[in-house]
Design an enzyme around this catalytic site. Sequence first.
Site, PDB file in Angstrom:
ATOM      1  N   GLU A 154       0.805  -1.224   0.000  1.00  0.00           N
ATOM      2  CA  GLU A 154       0.000   0.000   0.000  1.00  0.00           C
ATOM      3  C   GLU A 154       0.835   1.271   0.000  1.00  0.00           C
ATOM      4  O   GLU A 154       0.476   2.234   0.687  1.00  0.00           O
ATOM      5  CB  GLU A 154      -0.935  -0.026   1.215  1.00  0.00           C
ATOM      6  N   ASP A 208       9.400 -10.553   9.534  1.00  0.00           N
ATOM      7  CA  ASP A 208       9.206 -11.342   8.314  1.00  0.00           C
ATOM      8  C   ASP A 208       8.945 -12.810   8.645  1.00  0.00           C
ATOM      9  O   ASP A 208       8.317 -13.524   7.877  1.00  0.00           O
ATOM     10  CB  ASP A 208      10.442 -11.272   7.404  1.00  0.00           C
ATOM     11  N   GLU A 225      -3.983  -4.566   9.291  1.00  0.00           N
ATOM     12  CA  GLU A 225      -4.457  -5.580   8.340  1.00  0.00           C
ATOM     13  C   GLU A 225      -5.881  -6.058   8.608  1.00  0.00           C
ATOM     14  O   GLU A 225      -6.640  -6.286   7.668  1.00  0.00           O
ATOM     15  CB  GLU A 225      -3.487  -6.762   8.284  1.00  0.00           C
ATOM     16  N   TYR A 234      -4.694 -10.671   9.766  1.00  0.00           N
ATOM     17  CA  TYR A 234      -5.620 -10.373   8.677  1.00  0.00           C
ATOM     18  C   TYR A 234      -7.002 -10.954   8.973  1.00  0.00           C
ATOM     19  O   TYR A 234      -8.000 -10.236   8.982  1.00  0.00           O
ATOM     20  CB  TYR A 234      -5.126 -11.004   7.368  1.00  0.00           C
ATOM     21  N   HIS A 244      -7.896  -4.020  -1.442  1.00  0.00           N
ATOM     22  CA  HIS A 244      -7.216  -4.119  -0.141  1.00  0.00           C
ATOM     23  C   HIS A 244      -6.186  -2.997   0.017  1.00  0.00           C
ATOM     24  O   HIS A 244      -6.191  -2.272   1.014  1.00  0.00           O
ATOM     25  CB  HIS A 244      -6.563  -5.496  -0.033  1.00  0.00           C
ATOM     26  N   GLU A 245      -5.327  -2.854  -0.964  1.00  0.00           N
ATOM     27  CA  GLU A 245      -4.277  -1.823  -0.854  1.00  0.00           C
ATOM     28  C   GLU A 245      -4.893  -0.429  -0.821  1.00  0.00           C
ATOM     29  O   GLU A 245      -4.431   0.452  -0.105  1.00  0.00           O
ATOM     30  CB  GLU A 245      -3.253  -1.944  -1.987  1.00  0.00           C
ATOM     31  N   HIS A 283      -6.078   0.430   2.615  1.00  0.00           N
ATOM     32  CA  HIS A 283      -4.978   0.844   3.501  1.00  0.00           C
ATOM     33  C   HIS A 283      -4.758   2.364   3.474  1.00  0.00           C
ATOM     34  O   HIS A 283      -4.124   2.908   4.378  1.00  0.00           O
ATOM     35  CB  HIS A 283      -3.671   0.176   3.086  1.00  0.00           C
TER      36      HIS A 283
HETATM   37  N1  BES Z   1       1.013  -4.424   3.779  1.00  0.00           N
HETATM   38  C1  BES Z   1       0.783  -5.713   3.248  1.00  0.00           C
HETATM   39  C2  BES Z   1       2.028  -6.391   2.754  1.00  0.00           C
HETATM   40  C3  BES Z   1       3.109  -6.561   3.811  1.00  0.00           C
HETATM   41  C4  BES Z   1       2.806  -6.871   5.126  1.00  0.00           C
HETATM   42  C5  BES Z   1       4.424  -6.416   3.445  1.00  0.00           C
HETATM   43  C6  BES Z   1       3.828  -7.008   6.063  1.00  0.00           C
HETATM   44  C7  BES Z   1       5.432  -6.556   4.380  1.00  0.00           C
HETATM   45  C8  BES Z   1       5.133  -6.846   5.691  1.00  0.00           C
HETATM   46  C9  BES Z   1      -0.247  -5.668   2.104  1.00  0.00           C
HETATM   47  O1  BES Z   1      -1.259  -4.744   2.303  1.00  0.00           O
HETATM   48  C10 BES Z   1      -0.939  -7.007   2.058  1.00  0.00           C
HETATM   49  O2  BES Z   1      -1.532  -7.353   3.035  1.00  0.00           O
HETATM   50  N2  BES Z   1      -0.862  -7.714   0.934  1.00  0.00           N
HETATM   51  C11 BES Z   1      -1.519  -8.986   0.748  1.00  0.00           C
HETATM   52  C12 BES Z   1      -2.754  -8.853  -0.070  1.00  0.00           C
HETATM   53  C13 BES Z   1      -4.045  -8.940   0.656  1.00  0.00           C
HETATM   54  C14 BES Z   1      -5.238  -8.967  -0.257  1.00  0.00           C
HETATM   55  C15 BES Z   1      -4.180  -9.827   1.817  1.00  0.00           C
HETATM   56  C16 BES Z   1      -0.572  -9.877  -0.044  1.00  0.00           C
HETATM   57  O3  BES Z   1       0.513  -9.426  -0.380  1.00  0.00           O
HETATM   58  O4  BES Z   1      -0.912 -11.009  -0.301  1.00  0.00           O
HETATM   59 ZN    ZN Z   2      -2.598  -5.299   3.845  1.00  0.00          ZN
END
Ligand code: BES
Ligand code: ZN
Length: 590
Positions: free
Chosen positions: A263, A367, A310, A375, A287-288, A291
Amino acid sequence: MSRRDPHSFSDLEQGRVQSLDLDLNVNFATSRIEGKATLYLAAPAGGPLDLDTRDLEIKGVSASSGEALDWEIAAEDDILGSCLRVQLPEGATSFTIDYATSPEASALQWLEPAQTDGGKHPYLFSQCQAIHARSVIPCQDSPLARFTFTAKMTVPEDLTVVMAAAPGTAAASEKPGTHSFSFEMPQSIPPYLFAFAVGNIVSQDLGPRSRVYTEPETLEKSAWEFADVDKMLLAAEDVFGPYLWDRFDFLVMPGSFPYGGMENPRLTFLTPTLLAGDRSLVNVLAHELAHSWTGNLVTNATMDDFWLNEGFTVWAERRILENLDGQEAKSLAAAIGRNGLMEAMNSFGMDSPFTQLQTDSKGSDPDEFYSLVPYEKGFLFVALLEQAAGREKFDAFIKKYIKHFSFTSITTGQFEEFLNAELPGIAEKVQADKWIHQAGLPDNAPVFESERLKMLEDLAKGWSDGQRPEVAAAAKWSPEDWQIFLQALPRTLPLEDCAWLDDNFNLTAQGNSEILCNWLIIATGSGYEPTFDRTAKFLGDVGRMKYLKPLYTTLYNGDKTKDLAKQIFAANAGGYHPIARGGIERIMAG
Ligand code: BES
Ligand code: ZN
């Protein structure tokens, strides 16, 4: 309110950096970014100031007068990097750090031309969440910090820079063969939202406030897939109130982007695996976009409050879906989400502290404990609050919550206080304390019924007893139907069953990455050799961890496929983003 972030060396009590000026040269020959960062303090300070860095080469630090300042850099911590301590003269309001990034910078991926769609130009992009901004800029790398910035980036003259900021302007540079892009970010952001990409990048307008950026080869497909972005933006404003970031543009990335989406404000990053050709995966864009309020306006204070980002965003993503596609589509998405949640919780263990909403992650790598729990458990909790308060009251609550905390970072405790003040009695009614602070899934979790989901899951559950979908009917299933059906099948199947599925439905040739990945997990995991090549190719084309992790886990744990996993990783590791490479190394080590 002061709270130490367990993932940052910087202590905001020493002085807050409120804006940055960056002047950076991108050197593809050495895989380094070299330049200067000038940091401006919110109030005059003096004495030691600690910053987060990782693998940065510090060349010097100077005061605004130009006078050299003392600094020292501490030994590296595996997770946090190295603390850079600068000694500020009394009354300092700014200082400049002359530095270079390392070719191993954990936020950056340097792509060879062969790893791009066009195949002719190199590419560079950043991914800073959760704690990788420190490998690109020396900063207070905590979501408790916020800054505005300007950035000048000098790059080879055949490449374009895009940044999560107001659209840039290009100008000639003194260095032969290069040109410079200048950006300004007027809205203040936490460091994990700092982002840019450099490559052969073009764009197309999709609406009054939105434009898609990508490589020329991917532009038409991307513009088609996400053509409805403006409708989404309007639906999101309906839920949250006005969009405060001026524009909502997005960048469709090279295949190695490690996430589905990120996002980055004013320039969301998206994986090209969303380009299914049927708009079936656009929920990631919703989703993004969501955010832009939950996360980018109201930001989690630390990674232990990540569910505030999330959980609320998944809730909003599904409200947007309900608004655009109806209740049935939302229930189906929620039900798929719940399956994922149960799988994630079971793999941690239902009593693991990682299944709490607010976590205690001191000493662990964000990570590494990334999972669906914040989520999907977060979604269920917010949906429960919505049910308990009633939609009308809850919608008013959400709008007030956003307005009240805009451009600040909040803890779970601050959310609980606000909830109690604005919706008295609701927290007790839903047992919020249990949801937030205890492991597992409380039994008052809302249930999203979907007839279709039940039909598909029942069908899959009967597989071992010989039950099979009717071929003509299943050939017409939607991508979501296939996703549910495949996820509900046993994890391994007899080889003749794999052959039956593939012969009838041509799954190995699927262009939809969700279906393909779910199919390959079963087929290759069952040792079905006709899918081995497709698996190897998919794992070479795609760097999205959502696909890499379960596929590598399945292959690595299968007797027949362990060596294949090792071979595929050896061939592709160099092409993965450092974050993804690290994730797979952990799978193959354990
Ligand atoms: N902000 C997250 C991605 C993220 C989280 C990167 C933690 C690094 C550390 C992003 O908004 C996200 O949640 N992406 C999901 C998509 C979503 C529809 C659940 C993904 O990448 O799958
Ligand atoms: Zn997210």
